[in-house]
Design an enzyme around this catalytic site. Structure first.
Site, PDB file in Angstrom:
ATOM      1  CG  ASP A  10      -1.935   1.048   1.256  1.00 52.43           C
ATOM      2  OD1 ASP A  10      -3.094   0.736   1.516  1.00 52.43           O
ATOM      3  OD2 ASP A  10      -1.575   2.229   1.014  1.00 52.43           O
ATOM      4  CG  ASP A 110      -2.937   3.608  -2.524  1.00 52.07           C
ATOM      5  OD1 ASP A 110      -3.951   2.907  -2.575  1.00 52.07           O
ATOM      6  OD2 ASP A 110      -2.537   4.171  -1.487  1.00 52.07           O
ATOM      7  CD  GLU A 111      -5.725  -1.613  -1.617  1.00 48.35           C
ATOM      8  OE1 GLU A 111      -5.562  -2.714  -1.068  1.00 48.35           O
ATOM      9  OE2 GLU A 111      -6.568  -0.791  -1.246  1.00 48.35           O
TER      10      GLU A 111
HETATM   11  P1  TTP Z   1      -5.481   5.244   1.106  1.00 48.18           P
HETATM   12  O1  TTP Z   1      -4.490   4.168   0.840  1.00 48.18           O
HETATM   13  O2  TTP Z   1      -6.664   4.904   1.950  1.00 48.18           O
HETATM   14  O3  TTP Z   1      -4.790   6.490   1.786  1.00 48.18           O
HETATM   15  P2  TTP Z   1      -3.383   7.177   1.553  1.00 48.18           P
HETATM   16  O4  TTP Z   1      -2.558   6.436   0.553  1.00 48.18           O
HETATM   17  O5  TTP Z   1      -3.604   8.624   1.242  1.00 48.18           O
HETATM   18  O6  TTP Z   1      -2.747   7.119   2.996  1.00 48.18           O
HETATM   19  P3  TTP Z   1      -2.096   5.897   3.782  1.00 48.18           P
HETATM   20  O7  TTP Z   1      -0.660   6.297   4.002  1.00 48.18           O
HETATM   21  O8  TTP Z   1      -2.863   5.820   5.058  1.00 48.18           O
HETATM   22  O9  TTP Z   1      -2.227   4.673   2.906  1.00 48.18           O
HETATM   23  O10 TTP Z   1      -6.041   5.806  -0.265  1.00 48.18           O
HETATM   24  C1  TTP Z   1      -5.247   5.912  -1.441  1.00 48.18           C
HETATM   25  C2  TTP Z   1      -5.595   7.173  -2.208  1.00 48.18           C
HETATM   26  O11 TTP Z   1      -6.983   7.158  -2.519  1.00 48.18           O
HETATM   27  C3  TTP Z   1      -5.368   8.434  -1.415  1.00 48.18           C
HETATM   28  O12 TTP Z   1      -4.046   8.940  -1.535  1.00 48.18           O
HETATM   29  C4  TTP Z   1      -6.405   9.370  -1.955  1.00 48.18           C
HETATM   30  C5  TTP Z   1      -7.517   8.479  -2.438  1.00 48.18           C
HETATM   31  N1  TTP Z   1      -8.636   8.534  -1.467  1.00 48.18           N
HETATM   32  C6  TTP Z   1      -9.690   9.419  -1.715  1.00 48.18           C
HETATM   33  O13 TTP Z   1      -9.679  10.137  -2.722  1.00 48.18           O
HETATM   34  N2  TTP Z   1     -10.721   9.487  -0.814  1.00 48.18           N
HETATM   35  C7  TTP Z   1     -10.762   8.731   0.335  1.00 48.18           C
HETATM   36  O14 TTP Z   1     -11.720   8.832   1.123  1.00 48.18           O
HETATM   37  C8  TTP Z   1      -9.660   7.819   0.570  1.00 48.18           C
HETATM   38  C9  TTP Z   1      -9.650   6.985   1.833  1.00 48.18           C
HETATM   39  C10 TTP Z   1      -8.645   7.769  -0.346  1.00 48.18           C
HETATM   40 CA    CA Z   2      -2.223   4.178   0.680  1.00 53.35          CA
END
Ligand code: TTP
Ligand code: CA
Length: 370
Positions: A10, A110-111
């Site tokens: 992730d 992103d995963e």
């Molecule tokens: P996430 O992997 O949930 O969050 P993140 O990568 O920003 O942070 P973390 O370090 O905790 O993994 O989500 C991936 C991307 O998806 C995030 O960068 C932006 C988008 N996203 C949204 O647009 N709206 C949302 O509510 C969420 C949770 C994510």
């Molecule tokens: Ca993430």
């Protein structure tokens, strides 16, 4: 059978990290990526924020106005989403990850899951080297940090990747499953959101070990067969789902035959609208957005013609797609005065997943289709 070795990766604060790389002067200060609704200059929600901003309580889903208030005293940067940038960074990273796995499944922007059972020879010490090597390559190539979980199945790998964030790596081999899950909150289990969490609390269940104490029949009675079984197995860290190489579709289309050959827009319009609606619903069900919209016209002499348009920004909104197909059809009819249409269709292309958030939901709904 040798035990499986699954990696879940992730990317950390992904959109905000891409923005930091695009403009290094904002690094080290709070960065907030926003989805502006356009109504007033501050209306809309936070898409994500970097960890500096999270210290102030700013996270995905809160109102931009609230984030501004929380960050009043800081030198924060607020930026609009730049999806194209995130898509291209993600695409390149996914190519690297795919190359380093026996089996690869991208589950969001992103995963991804990587099955490395063969590459690691079923050994967790080797898998950890692979994980660290991947972190290095991704950082070296794209300047993006990520968090990694390595475990015998997808469920545990996903919980593990979330365990040390940002820039962490967590290995859970088959001997460590019970101790790893012990004491963790039930909402660490993918798919356990607020509703399930609240319902579990009425059974005095807050941690995964509390959940282990519930019997399978009672769980199925309270949560339904599928979710009940899932919770029962998840509490024990069990999950058999394979890492599936499912490449996402890049386009989808739908074609239908008109009741009679015609070039009368008033006759064509409701039919076109129906096609647009059903295909857009499919796009939404797949949690995808499209970059381009096309109409297809098959004439009474069976020749096929298409007209396409690239949207200002990718969407899965019915109104935008509908306006576009109507407009394209009008233009087609205006530019071809002699033609009679026999069949019409639409095509949505340049497809991509709509967001990280929805992917977690889709991960869940593929297990428990409604
Ligand atoms: P996430 O992997 O949930 O969050 P993140 O990568 O920003 O942070 P973390 O370090 O905790 O993994 O989500 C991936 C991307 O998806 C995030 O960068 C932006 C988008 N996203 C949204 O647009 N709206 C949302 O509510 C969420 C949770 C994510
Ligand atoms: Ca993430």
């Amino acid at each position: 059978m040798a035990q499986r070795v699954i990696i879940h990766i992730d990317l950390d604060y992904f959109y905000a990290q891409c923005e930091e790389n695009a403009n290094p002067s904002i690094r080290g200060k709070p960065v907030v990526v926003c989805v502006y609704s356009g109504r007033t200059s501050d209306s809309g929600v936070v898409s994500t924020s970097n960890y500096e901003a999270r210290k102030y309580g700013v996270k995905a889903g809160i109102a931009i106005a609230t984030a501004k208030r929380l960050l009043e005293s800081s030198d924060a940067t607020f930026l609009p989403m730049n999806r194209q940038l995130y898509e291209s960074v993600s695409g390149r990273i996914m190519d690297v990850l795919r190359d380093h796995s026996d089996n690869f499944e991208r589950t969001g922007i992103d995963e991804a899951y990587l099955d490395v059972s063969e590459k690691s020879n079923g050994r967790y010490d080797i898998a950890k080297l692979i994980g660290n090597n991947l972190k290095e390559i991704v950082f070296h190539q794209e300047h993006i940090t990520c968090s990694i979980g390595i475990a015998p199945n997808k469920l545990l790998a996903k919980i593990a990747s979330d365990h040390r964030k940002p820039n962490g790596i967590t290995v859970v081999d088959s001997e460590q499953i019970q101790s790893f899950l012990k004491g963790q909150a039930v909402n660490r289990i993918p798919g356990v959101g607020k509703k399930v969490e609240e319902k579990l609390r009425t059974f005095n269940v807050q941690t995964i070990d509390d959940l282990v104490r519930l019997n399978p029949v009672g769980l199925q009675e309270s949560f339904g067969k599928k979710l009940g079984t899932y919770l029962f197995l998840a509490a024990r860290g069990e999950d058999e789902e394979p890492v599936q190489n499912r490449e996402l579709p890049t386009q989808m289309s739908r074609i239908g035959t008109l009741k009679e050959n015609t070039r009368d827009f008033n006759f064509i319009q409701p039919f076109l609208r129906e096609l647009t609606q059903s295909l857009t619903e499919k796009l939404q069900d797949e949690e995808m957005i499209c970059k381009s919209v096309s109409i297809i016209a098959i004439l009474n002499n069976l020749t096929i013609h298409t007209r396409s348009r690239t949207l200002e920004s990718p969407t899965n909104e019915l109104r935008t797609i509908d306006e576009c197909t109507q407009q394209l059809m009008k233009e087609f009819l205006d530019s071809t005065p002699e033609t009679m249409l026999r069949r019409i269709g639409i095509k949505l292309s340049g497809l991509s997943k709509s967001s990280g958030q929805t992917n977690i939901e889709s991960f869940f709904s593929t297990r428990f289709p409604q």
